[in-house]
Enzyme design. Structure first.
Site, PDB file in Angstrom:
ATOM      1  N   LYS A  11       0.811  -1.213   0.000  1.00  0.00           N
ATOM      2  CA  LYS A  11       0.000   0.000   0.000  1.00  0.00           C
ATOM      3  C   LYS A  11       0.854   1.278   0.000  1.00  0.00           C
ATOM      4  CE  LYS A  11      -3.988  -2.159   2.249  1.00  0.00           C
ATOM      5  NZ  LYS A  11      -4.907  -2.054   3.409  1.00  0.00           N
ATOM      6  N   PHE A  59     -16.137   3.427   6.401  1.00  0.00           N
ATOM      7  CA  PHE A  59     -14.731   3.730   6.124  1.00  0.00           C
ATOM      8  C   PHE A  59     -14.393   3.750   4.639  1.00  0.00           C
ATOM      9  CE2 PHE A  59     -14.930  -0.904   6.775  1.00  0.00           C
ATOM     10  CZ  PHE A  59     -14.334  -1.367   5.609  1.00  0.00           C
ATOM     11  N   ARG A  87      -1.235 -14.346   4.514  1.00  0.00           N
ATOM     12  CA  ARG A  87      -1.977 -13.715   5.610  1.00  0.00           C
ATOM     13  C   ARG A  87      -1.203 -13.829   6.927  1.00  0.00           C
ATOM     14  NH1 ARG A  87      -6.239 -11.391   4.195  1.00  0.00           N
ATOM     15  NH2 ARG A  87      -7.223 -11.329   6.233  1.00  0.00           N
ATOM     16  N   ARG A 104       2.941  -6.167   9.094  1.00  0.00           N
ATOM     17  CA  ARG A 104       2.197  -5.034   9.664  1.00  0.00           C
ATOM     18  C   ARG A 104       2.796  -4.578  10.994  1.00  0.00           C
ATOM     19  NH1 ARG A 104      -3.489  -7.431   7.649  1.00  0.00           N
ATOM     20  NH2 ARG A 104      -3.652  -6.255   5.694  1.00  0.00           N
ATOM     21  N   ASN A 114      -2.022   0.281   6.830  1.00  0.00           N
ATOM     22  CA  ASN A 114      -1.509  -0.981   7.380  1.00  0.00           C
ATOM     23  C   ASN A 114      -0.604  -1.752   6.420  1.00  0.00           C
ATOM     24  OD1 ASN A 114      -3.444  -2.027   5.661  1.00  0.00           O
ATOM     25  ND2 ASN A 114      -4.605  -3.084   7.248  1.00  0.00           N
ATOM     26  N   HIS A 117      -2.125  -5.515   1.663  1.00  0.00           N
ATOM     27  CA  HIS A 117      -3.405  -6.209   1.500  1.00  0.00           C
ATOM     28  C   HIS A 117      -3.088  -7.588   0.960  1.00  0.00           C
ATOM     29  CE1 HIS A 117      -7.420  -7.248  -0.045  1.00  0.00           C
ATOM     30  NE2 HIS A 117      -6.752  -7.722  -1.082  1.00  0.00           N
TER      31      HIS A 117
END
EC number: 2.7.4.6
Length: 141
Positions: A11, A59, A87, A104, A114, A117
């Site tokens: 991100k 959000f 994950r 993270r 964060n 993704h």
């Protein structure tokens, strides 16, 4: 376990921190192979389409604004049990709850910024990969 493909986004917050290589190295050291990758500035329409499942949530506007705030790296990762492994490497969505040593925990600033993704299921991975990559852009290695 079967070889799977999963989708990953590094991100804008992580791209701005110049940790693309460090994050990708974690994927590779864990046994995941990068089989497609693009550095990309998302348009508002692309971000809204990608996160359409969240469009009714409070959000959504902030998420879209964040995702278009700077470039991202979209990637396809391949390996044994790739979805669950990615994950696990990412850690909890909220970096304050993420286990030490996860992406993270080490690179994210907040639940919003964060760092990464990752697909949460095979169906999501297939949809997310095809959203950003043509089949001819994903190369087995």
């Amino acid at each position: 376990m079967a070889v799977q493909r999963t989708f990953s986004i590094i991100k804008p917050d992580a791209v701005a921190k110049n940790v693309i290589g460090e994050i990708t190295t974690r994927f590779e050291k864990a046994g995941l192979k990068v089989v497609a990758s693009k550095l990309k500035q998302l348009s508002k329409a692309e971000a809204e389409g990608f996160y359409a499942e969240h469009s009714a949530r409070g959000f959504f506007g902030d998420l879209v604004a964040f995702m278009i705030s700077g470039p991202v790296v979209v990637q396809v990762l391949e390996g044994e049990n790739a979805i669950a492994l990615n994950r696990e490497l990412m850690g909890a969505t909220n970096p304050k709850e993420a286990a030490a040593g996860t992406i993270r925990a080490d690179f994210a600033e907040s639940i919003d910024a964060n760092a990464v993704h990752g697909s949460d299921s095979e169906a999501a991975a297939a949809r997310e990969i095809s959203y950003f990559f043509a089949a001819t852009e994903v190369t087995a290695r």
